[in-house]
Design a protein around this motif. Structure first.
Motif, PDB file in Angstrom:
ATOM      1  N   VAL A  37    -121.285 -71.766  56.924  1.00 22.57           N
ATOM      2  CA  VAL A  37    -122.467 -72.367  56.479  1.00 22.57           C
ATOM      3  C   VAL A  37    -123.237 -73.297  57.467  1.00 22.57           C
ATOM      4  O   VAL A  37    -122.639 -74.012  58.249  1.00 22.57           O
ATOM      5  CB  VAL A  37    -121.718 -73.509  55.409  1.00 22.57           C
ATOM      6  CG1 VAL A  37    -122.962 -74.294  54.638  1.00 22.57           C
ATOM      7  CG2 VAL A  37    -120.989 -72.665  54.173  1.00 22.57           C
ATOM      8  N   GLU A  38    -124.630 -73.135  57.369  1.00 21.41           N
ATOM      9  CA  GLU A  38    -125.437 -73.873  58.431  1.00 21.41           C
ATOM     10  C   GLU A  38    -125.821 -74.919  57.796  1.00 21.41           C
ATOM     11  O   GLU A  38    -126.574 -74.774  56.624  1.00 21.41           O
ATOM     12  CB  GLU A  38    -126.621 -73.027  58.814  1.00 21.41           C
ATOM     13  CG  GLU A  38    -125.700 -71.782  59.669  1.00 21.41           C
ATOM     14  CD  GLU A  38    -126.934 -70.800  60.364  1.00 21.41           C
ATOM     15  OE1 GLU A  38    -127.963 -71.320  60.376  1.00 21.41           O
ATOM     16  OE2 GLU A  38    -126.631 -69.449  60.684  1.00 21.41           O
ATOM     17  N   VAL A  39    -125.741 -76.386  58.252  1.00 23.44           N
ATOM     18  CA  VAL A  39    -126.292 -77.373  57.702  1.00 23.44           C
ATOM     19  C   VAL A  39    -127.034 -77.967  58.775  1.00 23.44           C
ATOM     20  O   VAL A  39    -126.590 -78.338  59.743  1.00 23.44           O
ATOM     21  CB  VAL A  39    -125.027 -78.191  57.190  1.00 23.44           C
ATOM     22  CG1 VAL A  39    -125.445 -79.665  56.969  1.00 23.44           C
ATOM     23  CG2 VAL A  39    -124.142 -77.700  56.320  1.00 23.44           C
ATOM     24  N   THR A  40    -128.104 -78.527  58.410  1.00 27.19           N
ATOM     25  CA  THR A  40    -129.161 -79.329  59.242  1.00 27.19           C
ATOM     26  C   THR A  40    -129.332 -80.424  58.779  1.00 27.19           C
ATOM     27  O   THR A  40    -129.940 -80.729  57.545  1.00 27.19           O
ATOM     28  CB  THR A  40    -130.529 -78.462  59.614  1.00 27.19           C
ATOM     29  OG1 THR A  40    -131.039 -78.201  58.283  1.00 27.19           O
ATOM     30  CG2 THR A  40    -130.231 -77.319  60.057  1.00 27.19           C
ATOM     31  N   LEU A  41    -128.693 -81.630  59.102  1.00 18.68           N
ATOM     32  CA  LEU A  41    -128.977 -83.087  58.686  1.00 18.68           C
ATOM     33  C   LEU A  41    -130.225 -83.466  59.144  1.00 18.68           C
ATOM     34  O   LEU A  41    -130.554 -83.278  60.244  1.00 18.68           O
ATOM     35  CB  LEU A  41    -127.638 -83.863  58.942  1.00 18.68           C
ATOM     36  CG  LEU A  41    -126.339 -83.426  58.441  1.00 18.68           C
ATOM     37  CD1 LEU A  41    -125.406 -84.133  59.099  1.00 18.68           C
ATOM     38  CD2 LEU A  41    -126.421 -83.663  57.101  1.00 18.68           C
ATOM     39  N   PRO A  42    -130.874 -84.440  58.336  1.00 19.34           N
ATOM     40  CA  PRO A  42    -132.174 -85.045  58.951  1.00 19.34           C
ATOM     41  C   PRO A  42    -131.948 -86.165  59.891  1.00 19.34           C
ATOM     42  O   PRO A  42    -130.728 -86.456  59.765  1.00 19.34           O
ATOM     43  CB  PRO A  42    -132.795 -85.587  57.568  1.00 19.34           C
ATOM     44  CG  PRO A  42    -131.623 -85.679  56.781  1.00 19.34           C
ATOM     45  CD  PRO A  42    -130.700 -84.598  57.129  1.00 19.34           C
ATOM     46  N   ALA A  43    -132.766 -86.626  60.404  1.00 19.70           N
ATOM     47  CA  ALA A  43    -132.634 -87.697  61.452  1.00 19.70           C
ATOM     48  C   ALA A  43    -132.129 -88.972  60.414  1.00 19.70           C
ATOM     49  O   ALA A  43    -132.735 -89.263  59.281  1.00 19.70           O
ATOM     50  CB  ALA A  43    -133.847 -88.128  62.196  1.00 19.70           C
ATOM     51  N   ARG A  44    -131.277 -89.949  60.963  1.00 19.08           N
ATOM     52  CA  ARG A  44    -130.987 -91.169  60.200  1.00 19.08           C
ATOM     53  C   ARG A  44    -130.776 -92.328  61.304  1.00 19.08           C
ATOM     54  O   ARG A  44    -130.316 -92.179  62.141  1.00 19.08           O
ATOM     55  CB  ARG A  44    -129.454 -90.552  59.301  1.00 19.08           C
ATOM     56  CG  ARG A  44    -128.666 -90.276  60.493  1.00 19.08           C
ATOM     57  CD  ARG A  44    -127.265 -89.637  59.722  1.00 19.08           C
ATOM     58  NE  ARG A  44    -126.340 -89.531  60.550  1.00 19.08           N
ATOM     59  CZ  ARG A  44    -126.342 -88.659  61.086  1.00 19.08           C
ATOM     60  NH1 ARG A  44    -127.064 -87.487  61.279  1.00 19.08           N
ATOM     61  NH2 ARG A  44    -125.004 -88.247  61.990  1.00 19.08           N
ATOM     62  N   VAL A  45    -130.851 -93.316  60.734  1.00 18.03           N
ATOM     63  CA  VAL A  45    -130.939 -94.503  61.388  1.00 18.03           C
ATOM     64  C   VAL A  45    -129.335 -95.024  61.136  1.00 18.03           C
ATOM     65  O   VAL A  45    -128.967 -95.327  60.048  1.00 18.03           O
ATOM     66  CB  VAL A  45    -131.719 -95.651  60.836  1.00 18.03           C
ATOM     67  CG1 VAL A  45    -131.564 -97.106  61.476  1.00 18.03           C
ATOM     68  CG2 VAL A  45    -133.243 -95.331  61.191  1.00 18.03           C
TER      69      VAL A  45
END
Length: 130
Positions: A37-45
């Protein structure tokens, strides 16, 4: 009353005739290793603090995750009144940002942090009730 001796043979023949029909609905192949499973998390503070530093407000933030280089922006508010905007350029090597706003009077301050047009976090400093 006893069943005739041919009863078990008829049952066996019937089971042999129905066996292909009963197994036709089952899966014939199960993958041994599922696809990754390929997961790309967005930028986060991950860290954001807003505190008073003399007559100024100091906001420090750190952005984590994979992101394309761009501007981390902050919008300053005192209650519902907008006080200003500021931004700093971030890339993979520079993930920390510091913002300063001159605010000599106590207030109900908020800083809304966004990256690439997406709001990531809001931090608040209430010195008086809003």
């Amino acid at each position: 009353m006893r069943a005739p001796a041919s009863f078990p043979i008829r049952l066996l023949v019937l089971a042999c005739l129905l066996a292909p029909a009963l197994t036709a609905c089952r899966y014939a192949y199960f993958p041994l290793v599922p696809k990754p499973v390929e997961v790309t998390l967005p930028a986060r503070v991950t860290t954001a603090t807003l505190k008073r530093d003399g007559a100024n407000l100091l906001l420090q933030a750190r952005v984590e995750g994979r992101f394309d280089p761009g501007y981390l922006s902050v919008a300053w508010f005192d209650g519902a009144q907008e006080l200003g905007h500021d931004s700093v350029y971030l890339d993979a090597a520079q993930r920390d940002a510091s913002f300063r706003l001159e605010a000599p009077n106590p207030g109900a301050y908020r800083a809304v942090i966004s990256f690439g047009g997406t709001v990531l976090r809001q931090v608040e400093l209430y010195e008086i009730l809003p």
